[in-house]
Design a protein around this motif. Structure first.
Motif, PDB file in Angstrom:
ATOM      1  N   ARG A   1       0.861  -1.175   0.000  1.00 58.90           N
ATOM      2  CA  ARG A   1       0.000   0.000   0.000  1.00 58.90           C
ATOM      3  C   ARG A   1       0.904   1.234   0.000  1.00 58.90           C
ATOM      4  O   ARG A   1       2.056   1.169   0.424  1.00 58.90           O
TER       5      ARG A   1
ATOM      6  N   ASP B   1       0.295   6.759   3.027  1.00 54.13           N
ATOM      7  CA  ASP B   1      -1.035   6.607   3.628  1.00 54.13           C
ATOM      8  C   ASP B   1      -0.960   6.448   5.136  1.00 54.13           C
ATOM      9  O   ASP B   1      -1.961   6.609   5.826  1.00 54.13           O
ATOM     10  N   PHE B   2       0.225   6.085   5.633  1.00 54.49           N
ATOM     11  CA  PHE B   2       0.339   5.652   7.022  1.00 54.49           C
ATOM     12  C   PHE B   2       1.116   6.625   7.892  1.00 54.49           C
ATOM     13  O   PHE B   2       2.169   7.121   7.502  1.00 54.49           O
TER      14      PHE B   2
ATOM     15  N   TRP C   1       2.336  11.073   8.675  1.00 54.02           N
ATOM     16  CA  TRP C   1       2.533  10.543   7.323  1.00 54.02           C
ATOM     17  C   TRP C   1       3.572  11.335   6.538  1.00 54.02           C
ATOM     18  O   TRP C   1       4.301  10.783   5.713  1.00 54.02           O
TER      19      TRP C   1
ATOM     20  N   PRO D   1      -3.310   3.878   9.154  1.00 50.51           N
ATOM     21  CA  PRO D   1      -3.770   4.854   8.166  1.00 50.51           C
ATOM     22  C   PRO D   1      -4.743   5.872   8.745  1.00 50.51           C
ATOM     23  O   PRO D   1      -5.099   6.847   8.069  1.00 50.51           O
TER      24      PRO D   1
END
Length: 120
Positions: free
Chosen positions: A27, A31-32, A53, A100
């Motif tokens: 992913r 996003d995290f 992020w 996320p």
């Protein structure tokens, strides 16, 4: 499927340094928010540090400030934990986590852990 892979642990003498890495697969890394926890033998897992992020905000538990630093490289899909001036009390399995939705804790996705052992 999101996977986190830690590396960089090992055996080091007291006063030494290590840099732990956590690469994220599956992913978009940006996003995290990312975090690090650790678990020493016979103890509960404890929060160590977290980073937003984009890296603009970083958090390190007060007891480890000045020795531990968290960072990230979004182009390289990797978060880092720099450990300096290590002591035997830092001996633990270190886990990275990705979330996320919010800055850890809590974590949502977890790596398998990397062992850090500090000898006196």
């Amino acid at each position: 499927q999101v996977q986190l892979v830690e590396s960089g642990g090992g055996l080091v003498q007291a006063g030494g340094s290590l840099r732990l890495s956590c690469e994220v697969f599956g992913r978009t890394f940006a996003d995290f928010a990312m975090g690090w926890f650790r678990q020493a033998p016979g103890k509960e897992r404890e929060f160590v540090a977290a980073i937003t992020w984009n890296g603009d905000n970083k958090y390190v538990v007060d007891s480890l400030k000045g020795r531990f630093t968290i960072s990230r490289d979004n182009a390289g899909n990797t978060a880092y934990l720099q450990l300096n001036n290590l002591t035997p009390e830092d001996t633990a399995v270190y886990y990275c986590t990705a979330n996320p939705n919010t800055v850890p804790p809590p974590g949502l996705y977890w790596g398998q852990g990397t062992q850090v052992t500090v000898s006196s």
